[in-house]
Enzyme design. Structure first.
Site, PDB file in Angstrom:
ATOM      1  N   MET A  30       1.580  -2.098   5.948  1.00  0.00           N
ATOM      2  CA  MET A  30       3.137  -2.406   6.294  1.00  0.00           C
ATOM      3  C   MET A  30       3.405  -1.462   4.826  1.00  0.00           C
ATOM      4  SD  MET A  30       3.146  -5.909   8.479  1.00  0.00           S
ATOM      5  CE  MET A  30       2.958  -6.351   8.210  1.00  0.00           C
ATOM      6  N   GLY A  31       3.300  -1.076   3.722  1.00  0.00           N
ATOM      7  CA  GLY A  31       4.101  -0.143   3.279  1.00  0.00           C
ATOM      8  C   GLY A  31       3.939  -1.728   1.734  1.00  0.00           C
ATOM      9  N   HIS A  34       0.042  -2.427  -3.435  1.00  0.00           N
ATOM     10  CA  HIS A  34      -0.465  -2.812  -4.098  1.00  0.00           C
ATOM     11  C   HIS A  34      -1.834  -2.381  -4.558  1.00  0.00           C
ATOM     12  CE1 HIS A  34      -2.496  -5.478  -1.607  1.00  0.00           C
ATOM     13  NE2 HIS A  34      -1.351  -6.395  -0.811  1.00  0.00           N
ATOM     14  N   GLY A  36      -4.634  -3.313  -4.004  1.00  0.00           N
ATOM     15  CA  GLY A  36      -5.585  -4.268  -2.785  1.00  0.00           C
ATOM     16  C   GLY A  36      -5.120  -2.747  -1.336  1.00  0.00           C
ATOM     17  N   HIS A  37      -4.395  -2.210  -1.912  1.00  0.00           N
ATOM     18  CA  HIS A  37      -4.391  -1.348  -0.403  1.00  0.00           C
ATOM     19  C   HIS A  37      -4.755   0.131  -1.432  1.00  0.00           C
ATOM     20  CE1 HIS A  37      -0.430  -3.574   1.030  1.00  0.00           C
ATOM     21  NE2 HIS A  37      -1.311  -3.354   1.941  1.00  0.00           N
ATOM     22  N   GLN A  61       4.083  -8.301  15.092  1.00  0.00           N
ATOM     23  CA  GLN A  61       3.343  -8.811  14.655  1.00  0.00           C
ATOM     24  C   GLN A  61       3.647 -10.038  13.840  1.00  0.00           C
ATOM     25  OE1 GLN A  61       1.557  -6.496  12.535  1.00  0.00           O
ATOM     26  NE2 GLN A  61       0.732  -7.753  10.471  1.00  0.00           N
ATOM     27  N   ASP A 150      -6.800 -10.705   4.807  1.00  0.00           N
ATOM     28  CA  ASP A 150      -6.959 -10.823   6.055  1.00  0.00           C
ATOM     29  C   ASP A 150      -8.382 -10.860   6.930  1.00  0.00           C
ATOM     30  OD1 ASP A 150      -4.169 -11.216   5.822  1.00  0.00           O
ATOM     31  OD2 ASP A 150      -3.929  -8.413   5.168  1.00  0.00           O
ATOM     32  N   SER A 185      -1.326  -8.918  -2.661  1.00  0.00           N
ATOM     33  CA  SER A 185      -0.515  -9.343  -1.655  1.00  0.00           C
ATOM     34  C   SER A 185       1.159  -8.122  -1.465  1.00  0.00           C
ATOM     35  CB  SER A 185      -0.377 -10.639  -0.985  1.00  0.00           C
ATOM     36  OG  SER A 185       0.989 -10.882   0.153  1.00  0.00           O
ATOM     37  N   SER A 186       1.337  -7.897  -0.918  1.00  0.00           N
ATOM     38  CA  SER A 186       3.152  -7.193  -0.633  1.00  0.00           C
ATOM     39  C   SER A 186       4.107  -8.786  -0.566  1.00  0.00           C
ATOM     40  CB  SER A 186       2.887  -6.485   1.019  1.00  0.00           C
ATOM     41  OG  SER A 186       2.594  -5.872   0.837  1.00  0.00           O
TER      42      SER A 186
HETATM   43  O1  PAF Z   1      -2.837  -5.847   7.662  1.00  0.00           O
HETATM   44  C1  PAF Z   1      -1.642  -5.648   7.944  1.00  0.00           C
HETATM   45  O2  PAF Z   1      -0.441  -5.018   6.928  1.00  0.00           O
HETATM   46  C2  PAF Z   1      -1.217  -5.146   9.308  1.00  0.00           C
HETATM   47  O3  PAF Z   1      -1.073  -5.793  10.663  1.00  0.00           O
HETATM   48  C3  PAF Z   1      -1.459  -3.947  10.487  1.00  0.00           C
HETATM   49  C4  PAF Z   1      -2.873  -3.722   9.929  1.00  0.00           C
HETATM   50  C5  PAF Z   1      -1.447  -2.476   8.945  1.00  0.00           C
HETATM   51  C6  PAF Z   1      -1.063  -4.036  10.616  1.00  0.00           C
HETATM   52  O4  PAF Z   1       0.292  -3.916  11.314  1.00  0.00           O
END
Ligand code: PAF
Length: 281
Positions: A30-31, A34, A36-37, A61, A150, A185-186
């Protein structure tokens, strides 16, 4: 790096890539990226010929409108970080591209979503499963990369893949932490300096609780002590602390030999909701 905003353009690209025999990795995000991504992107780049990262703040969500409104959005910075980490293709759709019409289908993951995040954020996992299914169809990856931070989301996505026979491999990467233990975390960007200073307590409580689990302290006692420790820090409002079976995610009354335990916590800190977990094998 290719940048696509429409599903049609992404699909033409991935079809051509697949026809050429290339292996595709997908990192859904979701942009507000950090480390982690970026670790997920680097892992995908090591395994795959093409790495598709998606950036989409998925409205379905979010059960809290303020959380959706305040979610950090940093597209230029994210684009530069992704290119540097080995991403070859960025998919950045808008809401109308992903949801040309409201969805009618509803996911129900049974007991897996009746606890923790699912119990405290009604509709959250329906939104996650909807968007992840759409992204799997659009990007057609061989592998999809998710972070262990998560934990329940990973369990839900694993079930989604199994139940809908998505032909891809789920890759789960360990949580990346700051030097003081705070899980990346973002949402950490929204912490005030005072809240940021208090934030490592979340991981300290998990680490302490993991030690108690290893010593055989009863799950209800571990839970009560963890919640009491968090409550001592006035900036924290704990939402839940669960001692659960790492497979089923159901709260444990007692430990069973040979079954891993997961400790999961959610707490509000200065208006920001944080989650974290540790697994005790
Ligand atoms: O973990 C996230 O950032 C979101 O839940 C995901 C998997 C991109 C779905 O929107």
């Amino acid at each position: 790096m290719h940048v696509f905003t429409t599903a049609a353009d992404l699909q033409s690209f991935v079809e051509a890539s697949r026809r050429a025999g290339r292996r595709l990795g997908l990192v859904p995000t979701m942009g507000a990226l950090h480390d982690g991504h970026l670790h997920l992107v680097q892992a995908a780049a090591a395994d795959c010929d093409d790495v598709v990262a998606s950036i989409f703040v998925n409205p379905t969500q979010f059960n809290n409108p303020d959380d959706l409104r305040l979610y950090p959005r940093l597209p230029e910075q994210d684009t530069a970080l992704l290119a540097g980490a080995g991403c070859t293709t960025l998919f950045m759709p808008d809401v109308a591209e992903i949801y040309p019409q409201p969805t009618v289908l509803r996911f129900d993951f049974g007991p897996l979503e009746r606890v923790m995040e699912g119990a405290h954020r009604p509709g959250h996992f329906n939104g996650v499963a909807t968007v992840v299914s759409k992204l799997f169809h659009m990007a057609r990856p061989h592998r999809a990369y998710f972070g262990q931070k998560d934990f329940q989301q990973v369990a839900i996505v694993r079930q989604l893949i199994a139940d809908l026979s998505f032909d891809l491999e789920l890759v789960v990467a360990p949580t990346v932490r700051e030097a003081d233990g705070l899980a990346m975390s973002s949402r950490n960007r929204r912490l005030s300096p005072e809240a940021r200073a208090a934030a490592p307590l979340l991981h300290q409580v998990l680490t302490q609780a993991a030690g108690q689990v290893r010593q055989g302290v009863a799950p209800t006692e571990v839970q009560a002590q963890a919640l009491a420790t968090l409550a001592q820090e006035p900036q924290f409002t704990p939402e839940y602390f669960e001692v659960a079976d790492a497979q089923t995610l159901q709260p444990l009354a007692r430990y069973e030999a040979g079954r891993a335990v997961v400790l999961c916590v959610a707490a509000h800190l200065g208006g920001v909701r944080l989650i974290d977990n540790v697994v005790v094998e």
